[in-house]
Design a protein around this motif. Structure first.
Motif, short mmCIF file in Angstrom:
data_model
loop_
_atom_site.label_atom_id
_atom_site.label_comp_id
_atom_site.label_asym_id
_atom_site.label_seq_id
_atom_site.Cartn_x
_atom_site.Cartn_y
_atom_site.Cartn_z
N CYS A 144 56.75 42.74 59.92
CA CYS A 144 57.15 44.03 60.45
C CYS A 144 57.47 45.02 59.33
O CYS A 144 57.03 46.16 59.34
CB CYS A 144 58.35 43.85 61.37
N GLU A 158 57.86 43.70 66.16
CA GLU A 158 57.38 42.39 65.69
C GLU A 158 58.58 41.55 65.31
O GLU A 158 59.45 42.00 64.56
CB GLU A 158 56.47 42.61 64.49
N ASN A 159 58.66 40.31 65.83
CA ASN A 159 59.81 39.46 65.53
C ASN A 159 59.71 38.78 64.15
O ASN A 159 60.71 38.29 63.65
CB ASN A 159 60.05 38.42 66.62
N ASP A 160 58.56 38.79 63.53
CA ASP A 160 58.42 38.30 62.15
C ASP A 160 58.86 39.46 61.24
O ASP A 160 58.10 40.40 61.01
CB ASP A 160 56.97 37.89 61.87
N THR A 161 60.08 39.38 60.74
CA THR A 161 60.66 40.51 60.01
C THR A 161 59.86 40.88 58.76
O THR A 161 59.70 42.06 58.46
CB THR A 161 62.12 40.24 59.63
N ARG A 162 59.34 39.90 58.04
CA ARG A 162 58.56 40.19 56.83
C ARG A 162 57.28 40.95 57.18
O ARG A 162 56.92 41.91 56.51
CB ARG A 162 58.26 38.92 56.07
N TYR A 172 62.74 44.37 65.94
CA TYR A 172 62.43 42.94 65.84
C TYR A 172 62.44 42.22 67.19
O TYR A 172 62.19 41.03 67.25
CB TYR A 172 63.39 42.27 64.87
N ASP A 231 54.04 43.49 69.36
CA ASP A 231 53.81 42.04 69.41
C ASP A 231 53.83 41.59 70.87
O ASP A 231 54.74 41.92 71.61
CB ASP A 231 54.91 41.34 68.61
N LYS A 239 46.70 38.23 64.76
CA LYS A 239 47.40 37.76 63.57
C LYS A 239 46.86 36.39 63.19
O LYS A 239 46.51 35.63 64.08
CB LYS A 239 48.91 37.66 63.82
#
Length: 104
Positions: A13, A7-11, A31, A51, A100
């Protein structure tokens, strides 16, 4: 169970990873698609949350690639997407899908 969250949204992930660890799983994060393929090439994952809209690769293509070979080719792969159209276009290579933002 060994789980990978891509998932590129680190928070998001890291929240997924922390939840999995709190449930007793071993969890890794990537990421982007490149990081994911490095991990998938080295370790066998039972479940991969992937993702669909990664910045460097289409998650659907990425799933086809990981299913083709390697230690995680039999993993349960769950698509994670912010685009509801992907839920209806879900290719056969995904075992499930989440939209999401995830809500309770």
């Amino acid at each position: 169970m060994r789980v990978l969250f891509v998932e590129n949204d680190t928070r998001l992930c890291e929240a997924f990873r922390d939840l999995a660890i709190s449930l007793g799983d071993v969890a890794d994060v990537a990421y982007d698609g490149h990081q994911a393929m490095l991990l998938i090439g080295k370790k066998r994952y039972e479940t991969i949350f992937l993702d669909v809209g990664l910045p460097d690769v289409d998650g659907r293509d990425h799933c086809r690639h990981l299913r083709a070979a390697g230690p995680s080719k039999l993993a349960c792969v769950v698509a994670v997407t912010g685009d509801a159209r992907h839920l209806h276009e879900q290719p056969d290579h995904f075992d499930g899908a989440f939209l999401k933002p995830l809500t309770a």
